[in-house]
Design a protein around this motif. Sequence first.
Motif, PDB file in Angstrom:
ATOM      1  N   ILE A   1       0.861  -1.113  -0.038  1.00  0.00           N
ATOM      2  CA  ILE A   1       0.107  -0.056   0.077  1.00  0.00           C
ATOM      3  C   ILE A   1       0.866   1.278   0.054  1.00  0.00           C
ATOM      4  O   ILE A   1       1.810   1.425   0.853  1.00  0.00           O
TER       5      ILE A   1
ATOM      6  N   HIS B   1      -0.846  -7.860  -4.290  1.00  0.00           N
ATOM      7  CA  HIS B   1      -1.963  -6.735  -4.501  1.00  0.00           C
ATOM      8  C   HIS B   1      -1.242  -5.550  -4.137  1.00  0.00           C
ATOM      9  O   HIS B   1      -0.386  -5.495  -3.528  1.00  0.00           O
TER      10      HIS B   1
ATOM     11  N   LEU C   1      -1.976  -1.449  -3.878  1.00  0.00           N
ATOM     12  CA  LEU C   1      -2.888  -0.171  -3.906  1.00  0.00           C
ATOM     13  C   LEU C   1      -2.429   1.031  -3.615  1.00  0.00           C
ATOM     14  O   LEU C   1      -1.421   1.262  -2.645  1.00  0.00           O
TER      15      LEU C   1
ATOM     16  N   SER D   1      -3.218   4.968  -2.421  1.00  0.00           N
ATOM     17  CA  SER D   1      -4.338   5.783  -1.593  1.00  0.00           C
ATOM     18  C   SER D   1      -3.471   7.298  -1.496  1.00  0.00           C
ATOM     19  O   SER D   1      -4.242   8.235  -0.685  1.00  0.00           O
TER      20      SER D   1
ATOM     21  N   THR E   1      -4.472  -4.744  -8.657  1.00  0.00           N
ATOM     22  CA  THR E   1      -4.031  -3.454  -8.398  1.00  0.00           C
ATOM     23  C   THR E   1      -5.208  -2.351  -8.186  1.00  0.00           C
ATOM     24  O   THR E   1      -6.302  -2.686  -8.971  1.00  0.00           O
ATOM     25  N   GLY E   2      -5.017  -1.421  -7.404  1.00  0.00           N
ATOM     26  CA  GLY E   2      -6.253  -0.549  -7.054  1.00  0.00           C
ATOM     27  C   GLY E   2      -5.642   0.905  -6.744  1.00  0.00           C
ATOM     28  O   GLY E   2      -4.600   1.202  -6.355  1.00  0.00           O
ATOM     29  N   TYR E   3      -6.634   1.853  -6.791  1.00  0.00           N
ATOM     30  CA  TYR E   3      -6.212   3.219  -6.452  1.00  0.00           C
ATOM     31  C   TYR E   3      -7.670   3.870  -6.022  1.00  0.00           C
ATOM     32  O   TYR E   3      -8.676   3.707  -6.273  1.00  0.00           O
TER      33      TYR E   3
ATOM     34  N   VAL F   1     -13.162  -2.613  -1.131  1.00  0.00           N
ATOM     35  CA  VAL F   1     -12.077  -2.985  -1.569  1.00  0.00           C
ATOM     36  C   VAL F   1     -11.657  -4.446  -1.624  1.00  0.00           C
ATOM     37  O   VAL F   1     -11.480  -5.439  -2.676  1.00  0.00           O
TER      38      VAL F   1
END
Length: 266
Positions: free
Chosen positions: A6, A58, A60, A62, A88-90, A179
């Motif tokens: 993260i 994973h 992410l 933030s 993957t995330g945002y 999420v």
Amino acid sequence: MPHMLIFGMGYTASRLADRLREDGWRVTGIRRSVDAGSEILAFDDDSAVRSALAKASHILSSVPPAGDVDPVLDRYGPAIAAAPAVWTGYLSSTGVYGDTKGAWVDESAPIGLGRRTARAQADEDWGGLRDDMRRFRLPGIYGPGRSAIDRVLEGRAHRIDLPGQIFSRVHVDDIVTGVIASFEGPPGIYNLADDLPCAQNRVIELACDLAGTQWPPLQSLDAAGLSPMARGFYAENRRVANGRAKRLLGWAPRYPTYVEGLRACL
């Protein structure tokens, strides 16, 4: 063991990290300052961050833009694009939609028309980085230690006389579950908001009732003496639809309105 990396360990990301660790995940955070003994990497430690990117399942971010630049994309974008992660995330913002004068917006609405053009550009850039990207557009975030109840108890709550002004919000734990639900869902854009957009005054009034204090007086925006950031909050008026996350992720907010959410904050 799944491994979440993260960028940015703020309020929401830290809450997610705690939940994942409870579920048996390894979580590595990246931030500007590092505490000795914690599993936190320094953002400027290029070799350590790139090594972690090569191992995480994973990833992410933030981290919001700094000025006109997304610092994570600027420094590590190519490495994230090439990383072997499966997810993957945002964490983005519903501020990318701008002012809709109270109308509903879903993920198909145009972005970049409001005051947060840098955020909208970052949102688009993250979306184009990888095919497995999840972008979570978040409204006003509240939860334990960061709610209208805290503002009331600290004497910082206001009621603003702006009839028809509507906001959406979301409890931090509902972001966490959204999420997590996306780990098994398709890539794409998801609004994570509760089911009841409403005037901020209603939230403040309930917070006062729960705290056992008087409602603050109704004031004009100018008389309230708000900071530029707080005034900007009132510059936009929209309702955020959450149906896509419900349909595609099977997500539903545990706190569907501010009533349940504020009571939980007690």
